[in-house]
Write a protein that holds these residues in place. Structure first.
Motif, PDB file in Angstrom:
ATOM      1  N   ASN A   1       0.865  -1.175   0.000  1.00  0.00           N
ATOM      2  CA  ASN A   1       0.000   0.000   0.000  1.00  0.00           C
ATOM      3  C   ASN A   1       0.900   1.224   0.000  1.00  0.00           C
ATOM      4  O   ASN A   1       1.594   1.492   0.972  1.00  0.00           O
ATOM      5  CB  ASN A   1      -0.910   0.015   1.230  1.00  0.00           C
ATOM      6  N   ILE A   2       0.885   1.944  -1.108  1.00  0.00           N
ATOM      7  CA  ILE A   2       1.840   3.041  -1.273  1.00  0.00           C
ATOM      8  C   ILE A   2       1.161   4.125  -2.087  1.00  0.00           C
ATOM      9  O   ILE A   2       0.132   3.888  -2.719  1.00  0.00           O
ATOM     10  CB  ILE A   2       3.141   2.501  -1.949  1.00  0.00           C
ATOM     11  N   HIS A   3       1.716   5.348  -2.064  1.00  0.00           N
ATOM     12  CA  HIS A   3       1.109   6.435  -2.823  1.00  0.00           C
ATOM     13  C   HIS A   3       1.340   6.240  -4.328  1.00  0.00           C
ATOM     14  O   HIS A   3       2.111   5.372  -4.744  1.00  0.00           O
ATOM     15  CB  HIS A   3       1.676   7.773  -2.350  1.00  0.00           C
ATOM     16  N   SER A   4       0.676   7.098  -5.102  1.00  0.00           N
ATOM     17  CA  SER A   4       0.616   6.865  -6.544  1.00  0.00           C
ATOM     18  C   SER A   4       1.683   7.613  -7.337  1.00  0.00           C
ATOM     19  O   SER A   4       1.528   7.796  -8.546  1.00  0.00           O
ATOM     20  CB  SER A   4      -0.780   7.229  -7.057  1.00  0.00           C
ATOM     21  N   ARG A   5       2.767   8.020  -6.695  1.00  0.00           N
ATOM     22  CA  ARG A   5       3.885   8.534  -7.493  1.00  0.00           C
ATOM     23  C   ARG A   5       4.760   7.387  -7.993  1.00  0.00           C
ATOM     24  O   ARG A   5       5.706   7.593  -8.728  1.00  0.00           O
ATOM     25  CB  ARG A   5       4.720   9.542  -6.698  1.00  0.00           C
ATOM     26  N   TYR A   6       4.434   6.183  -7.534  1.00  0.00           N
ATOM     27  CA  TYR A   6       4.982   4.990  -8.156  1.00  0.00           C
ATOM     28  C   TYR A   6       3.868   4.398  -9.031  1.00  0.00           C
ATOM     29  O   TYR A   6       2.692   4.713  -8.856  1.00  0.00           O
ATOM     30  CB  TYR A   6       5.415   3.964  -7.100  1.00  0.00           C
ATOM     31  N   LEU A   7       4.257   3.531  -9.936  1.00  0.00           N
ATOM     32  CA  LEU A   7       3.270   2.859 -10.786  1.00  0.00           C
ATOM     33  C   LEU A   7       2.824   1.550 -10.142  1.00  0.00           C
ATOM     34  O   LEU A   7       3.589   0.895  -9.439  1.00  0.00           O
ATOM     35  CB  LEU A   7       3.891   2.544 -12.152  1.00  0.00           C
ATOM     36  N   PHE A   8       1.584   1.179 -10.403  1.00  0.00           N
ATOM     37  CA  PHE A   8       1.088  -0.185 -10.145  1.00  0.00           C
ATOM     38  C   PHE A   8      -0.164  -0.345 -10.989  1.00  0.00           C
ATOM     39  O   PHE A   8      -0.800   0.644 -11.366  1.00  0.00           O
ATOM     40  CB  PHE A   8       0.824  -0.453  -8.659  1.00  0.00           C
ATOM     41  N   ASP A   9      -0.510  -1.579 -11.304  1.00  0.00           N
ATOM     42  CA  ASP A   9      -1.576  -1.825 -12.275  1.00  0.00           C
ATOM     43  C   ASP A   9      -2.961  -1.393 -11.801  1.00  0.00           C
ATOM     44  O   ASP A   9      -3.727  -0.792 -12.551  1.00  0.00           O
ATOM     45  CB  ASP A   9      -1.627  -3.322 -12.627  1.00  0.00           C
TER      46      ASP A   9
ATOM     47  N   PRO B   1     -12.017   4.739   2.407  1.00  0.00           N
ATOM     48  CA  PRO B   1     -12.003   6.146   1.975  1.00  0.00           C
ATOM     49  C   PRO B   1     -11.396   6.307   0.578  1.00  0.00           C
ATOM     50  O   PRO B   1     -10.184   6.265   0.406  1.00  0.00           O
ATOM     51  CB  PRO B   1     -11.120   6.830   3.030  1.00  0.00           C
ATOM     52  N   VAL B   2     -12.253   6.467  -0.400  1.00  0.00           N
ATOM     53  CA  VAL B   2     -11.806   6.736  -1.768  1.00  0.00           C
ATOM     54  C   VAL B   2     -12.896   7.562  -2.431  1.00  0.00           C
ATOM     55  O   VAL B   2     -14.088   7.350  -2.195  1.00  0.00           O
ATOM     56  CB  VAL B   2     -11.507   5.422  -2.535  1.00  0.00           C
ATOM     57  N   ALA B   3     -12.483   8.535  -3.233  1.00  0.00           N
ATOM     58  CA  ALA B   3     -13.417   9.451  -3.876  1.00  0.00           C
ATOM     59  C   ALA B   3     -12.729   9.993  -5.122  1.00  0.00           C
ATOM     60  O   ALA B   3     -11.593   9.599  -5.423  1.00  0.00           O
ATOM     61  CB  ALA B   3     -13.782  10.573  -2.908  1.00  0.00           C
ATOM     62  N   GLY B   4     -13.404  10.885  -5.856  1.00  0.00           N
ATOM     63  CA  GLY B   4     -12.749  11.354  -7.072  1.00  0.00           C
ATOM     64  C   GLY B   4     -13.472  12.484  -7.770  1.00  0.00           C
ATOM     65  O   GLY B   4     -14.617  12.827  -7.446  1.00  0.00           O
ATOM     66  N   VAL B   5     -12.762  13.063  -8.724  1.00  0.00           N
ATOM     67  CA  VAL B   5     -13.290  14.121  -9.577  1.00  0.00           C
ATOM     68  C   VAL B   5     -13.062  13.691 -11.025  1.00  0.00           C
ATOM     69  O   VAL B   5     -11.933  13.360 -11.395  1.00  0.00           O
ATOM     70  CB  VAL B   5     -12.554  15.462  -9.335  1.00  0.00           C
ATOM     71  N   VAL B   6     -14.125  13.696 -11.822  1.00  0.00           N
ATOM     72  CA  VAL B   6     -14.024  13.333 -13.235  1.00  0.00           C
ATOM     73  C   VAL B   6     -14.303  14.587 -14.050  1.00  0.00           C
ATOM     74  O   VAL B   6     -15.277  15.302 -13.776  1.00  0.00           O
ATOM     75  CB  VAL B   6     -15.032  12.208 -13.579  1.00  0.00           C
ATOM     76  N   THR B   7     -13.452  14.865 -15.015  1.00  0.00           N
ATOM     77  CA  THR B   7     -13.626  16.093 -15.778  1.00  0.00           C
ATOM     78  C   THR B   7     -12.946  15.993 -17.139  1.00  0.00           C
ATOM     79  O   THR B   7     -12.399  14.957 -17.508  1.00  0.00           O
ATOM     80  CB  THR B   7     -13.097  17.309 -14.965  1.00  0.00           C
ATOM     81  N   ARG B   8     -13.007  17.090 -17.881  1.00  0.00           N
ATOM     82  CA  ARG B   8     -12.338  17.136 -19.176  1.00  0.00           C
ATOM     83  C   ARG B   8     -10.860  17.470 -18.985  1.00  0.00           C
ATOM     84  O   ARG B   8     -10.517  18.269 -18.096  1.00  0.00           O
ATOM     85  CB  ARG B   8     -12.995  18.193 -20.070  1.00  0.00           C
ATOM     86  N   PRO B   9      -9.986  16.930 -19.833  1.00  0.00           N
ATOM     87  CA  PRO B   9      -8.539  17.136 -19.646  1.00  0.00           C
ATOM     88  C   PRO B   9      -8.125  18.603 -19.572  1.00  0.00           C
ATOM     89  O   PRO B   9      -7.265  18.957 -18.757  1.00  0.00           O
ATOM     90  CB  PRO B   9      -7.923  16.454 -20.877  1.00  0.00           C
ATOM     91  N   GLU B  10      -8.743  19.471 -20.361  1.00  0.00           N
ATOM     92  CA  GLU B  10      -8.281  20.868 -20.377  1.00  0.00           C
ATOM     93  C   GLU B  10      -8.643  21.591 -19.082  1.00  0.00           C
ATOM     94  O   GLU B  10      -7.925  22.509 -18.659  1.00  0.00           O
ATOM     95  CB  GLU B  10      -8.819  21.619 -21.613  1.00  0.00           C
ATOM     96  N   ILE B  11      -9.738  21.190 -18.455  1.00  0.00           N
ATOM     97  CA  ILE B  11     -10.111  21.800 -17.171  1.00  0.00           C
ATOM     98  C   ILE B  11      -9.051  21.463 -16.125  1.00  0.00           C
ATOM     99  O   ILE B  11      -8.615  22.312 -15.350  1.00  0.00           O
ATOM    100  CB  ILE B  11     -11.516  21.324 -16.734  1.00  0.00           C
TER     101      ILE B  11
ATOM    102  N   ALA C   1      -5.737   7.084  -4.734  1.00  0.00           N
ATOM    103  CA  ALA C   1      -5.188   6.299  -5.847  1.00  0.00           C
ATOM    104  C   ALA C   1      -4.176   5.274  -5.367  1.00  0.00           C
ATOM    105  O   ALA C   1      -3.352   4.804  -6.147  1.00  0.00           O
ATOM    106  CB  ALA C   1      -4.569   7.197  -6.924  1.00  0.00           C
ATOM    107  N   SER C   2      -4.235   4.935  -4.088  1.00  0.00           N
ATOM    108  CA  SER C   2      -3.347   3.887  -3.576  1.00  0.00           C
ATOM    109  C   SER C   2      -3.843   2.536  -4.080  1.00  0.00           C
ATOM    110  O   SER C   2      -4.987   2.403  -4.513  1.00  0.00           O
ATOM    111  CB  SER C   2      -3.357   3.889  -2.041  1.00  0.00           C
ATOM    112  N   PRO C   3      -2.991   1.513  -4.030  1.00  0.00           N
ATOM    113  CA  PRO C   3      -3.451   0.193  -4.483  1.00  0.00           C
ATOM    114  C   PRO C   3      -4.618  -0.337  -3.657  1.00  0.00           C
ATOM    115  O   PRO C   3      -5.514  -0.975  -4.220  1.00  0.00           O
ATOM    116  CB  PRO C   3      -2.207  -0.693  -4.338  1.00  0.00           C
TER     117      PRO C   3
END
Lengths: 447, 447
Positions: free
Chosen positions: A103-111, A301-311, A327-329
């Motif tokens: 369980n780690i933050h998302s500045r590393y990659l994981f699938d 605890p997980v939530a999010g914001v979905v939007t257009r790329p330019e915004i 965005a943790s695993p």
């Protein structure tokens, strides 16, 4: 303040959040509950908000039931966070597996973060192709306000009169239901909920006109409009869902004035309305920003914001944004399990079917009970109570405690607190719905 | 702006957060990493911040090691969130057990939230007897700003020049390191970090005078002072810990001006300084508000605000505050396991012992390397690099990637990005510390 279009209701001093609060009459409590309440007040102080005249101590949960320390199983018609059912095996297994692996933050990659992001984004209109994962609906709405302000160049937001969008400093400003004294600041304007009792047969036109007037009032005060933010099922306003499509005019007006439309899906999202995954799609509108929260991880605890790329990219040119726990695993594994459970258990269809059955039975009670309206969609229903003297919050409060005595959990909402808010885990059955209706009849008959 | 006391540095355009960022040269990447980066940019857009010129894909973690898809085990000297060690068995077991039993919000009662709150509060001065649990350090600092504003009656905050306190709208305003363009708004004033290079032998007096001048400047502009907010190890400023006690004067000045002192313990807290659990206690000062975050749940999203009861009750008289995912049984079970692991594994003592050993060895490199200072306490160390031309962020950046090639993970901080930031899981050993020192020597020798 000049041109503040709709003053806050003065008929209640307490915010809706505390309508069902434990009020401190500890003498009547069982000794173990009284001792725990005592400890709680000592540690949590004024921040302690408990449900019920006799608070419940939970010891186990499964599916549609919370098991309490009194030995009883309570049928849960209140909690929308465990949306696929308390302790759903898929979610439990996903969290148990991932927390033991890493369980780690998302500045590393994981699938898993990217598998999830793609599965989630595939459920949105193609233009909404970016997601920022956060930890809470409050963080999501906080970011959404900043995105809308940046894109619009404005600062002014319009929300409904009893809206609740979260608990940060910025989001509390757009959450009139959180104010115990006074009203929102000048850059926040409130409009009435899309209530047929107010707008008659043409809710769409009435709500559109209200938004239009609020934008005009704001601009007359020199405040540039940034966006319209609504919970697309208007839950804390008392649940307003019909007719589908009534949001289109207000969204058009917001866009014409240079603002953005933010759809807060924390309450209706993830299939609850029984009409697809999202409340906005039921109205046929396309938001600029969508915010997600509560049900997303079934309690993780997980939530999010979905939007257009330019915004998003315009905003990120000005500010760094990173969210350590998001965005943790483990968070994305939990959220992935929720989406999969919704599909595999057929929960959108179940919400539609059980919700229709329940609404139908409740509507049969109108006329011979103080129920004045049954509103909503799928498994988000509002049951409004009134008498010849007007809204009847006491009946709603009586039902909350009466239903609990009969083993059913429920809450209230609305400007006057007179609307029972029905939003169970989506795994409830028509049998559960029948139990609820019969218990409501029983409590009302007992007076 | 008149009387803005300390302009932001103009020597860099990028915030510190992205100092170690992947910059997009994808051609050089292994095909599986390149594909995942491609997917990531598509979904996360401008919000995607990755570490390293060649991002790492993590597949497993344990203790002080992250295991990557390249088959290598990386010794983790960067990540302070998994503070008791990656996948600590106690935390893993607590989350696995509780998520299978029940996970619900805290308007119901359950034991673990109160067992935890009491264990946590017992580590604070007696006056700080209330805790509000939240989900993230950002939510904690957001609430802390509101508490301080309410109690002081002011709106103005003082922070250090390269501070980072979180990502909400309100907290970003007090986080100069998040600004990519321009500076903070008028109600936020920055002071230099307590840097001996700036203040000479009397850091305490220099820092106190800077805070004093900032308050005076704010008040001259008609902004009432609300509080001083500092990370008590000054991590993103480049790690400033000595001499212990230097904070007292600044705290006194803040109090004398009617403001509050908010200690942000998100970085130093939970034993990292090797001198008790909290960074503020190392300075012998008593905050009015303490904020907690990152290490609190070893990666499970849990955070909090600790304060005096009257500060919380005054705030709660004005606003409802509830945090759905916070104080849940899973969050508090994870947090309880962290406190227990710190005790049982002797991690405060280990942080002191290993940190002292590591700092000693690093100081031996001064003189024959471009290391210009080794600062910090326990296992929060800053290693500063410079040349005759001044701060040397390129050396820090070279070390970050050179150490990664040698199997060690690390990051950078500071106004100029020239400070290696050492903050490993607290379970690292002196052998791990020796590995780090030898690898640093090796990278520096390789030029």
């Amino acid at each position: 303040m000049k041109n503040q279009p709709t003053p806050l209701p003065t008929s209640r001093e307490q915010p809706i959040l505390s309508l069902n609060a434990f009020t401190g009459a500890r003498a009547a409590l069982a000794p173990d509950i009284a001792a725990l309440v005592e400890r709680r007040v000592r540690s949590f102080g004024a921040g302690s908000v408990l449900f019920y005249d006799e608070p419940l101590k939970i010891v186990r949960a499964e599916g549609a039931y919370l098991h309490a320390s009194d030995g009883r199983a309570y049928l849960d018609f209140y909690n929308n966070v465990p949306t696929v059912g308390h302790c759903h095996p898929k979610v439990v297994e996903a969290v148990q597996r991932q927390i033991g692996a890493f369980n780690i933050h998302s500045r590393y990659l994981f699938d898993i973060a990217h598998d999830y992001a793609e599965k989630l984004l595939a459920t949105f209109p193609p233009a909404l192709s970016n997601v920022v994962l956060t930890c809470t609906g409050s963080e999501s709405n906080d970011l959404a306000l900043r995105l809308a302000a940046r894109t619009s160049g404005g600062t002014g937001f319009i929300v409904t009169r009893t809206a609740y969008h979260g608990n940060t400093a910025a989001v509390t400003e757009v959450s009139p239901s959180s104010y115990k004294r006074g009203g929102p600041p000048a850059h926040v304007r409130v409009v009435p909920a899309p209530d047929p009792a107010l707008f008659g047969n043409d809710v769409a036109q009435g709500f559109t006109d209200a938004v239009s007037a609020a934008i005009a009032g704001m601009e007359a005060d020199g405040i540039r409009f940034a966006g319209l933010l609504v919970d697309t099922i208007f839950s804390s306003d008392g649940v307003f869902a019909d007719p589908p499509g009534f949001l289109q005019g207000a969204v058009d007006v917001a866009h014409a004035a240079g603002g953005l439309f933010i759809a807060d899906e924390v309450q209706p999202g993830f299939g609850r309305t029984g009409a697809g995954l999202w409340g906005f799609s039921r109205h046929g509108v396309e938001p600029d920003i969508v915010t997600l929260g509560k049900p997303m991880g079934n309690g993780y605890p997980v939530a999010g914001v979905v939007t257009r790329p330019e915004i998003l990219s315009d905003f990120c040119a000005d500010f760094g944004y990173f969210n350590t726990f998001a965005a943790s695993p483990v968070a994305t594994a939990a959220a992935m399990a929720v989406l999969e459970a919704i599909e595999q258990d057929g929960l959108v269809a179940n919400a539609e079917r059980v919700g229709r059955h329940l609404a139908g039975r409740l509507r049969h009670l109108q006329g011979r009970t103080p129920i004045t309206a049954v509103r909503g969609a799928g498994l988000y229903l509002g049951v409004e109570f009134g008498t010849q003297d007007g809204p009847a919050p006491d009946i709603a409060k009586g039902l909350i405690n009466g239903l609990k005595q009969r083993g059913i959990l429920i809450g209230a909402a609305g400007q006057y607190g007179n609307v029972l808010k029905i939003r169970p885990p989506l795994c409830v059955t028509t049998t559960h719905a029948d139990q609820l209706v019969e218990a409501i009849e029983d409590v009302l008959a007992a007076g």
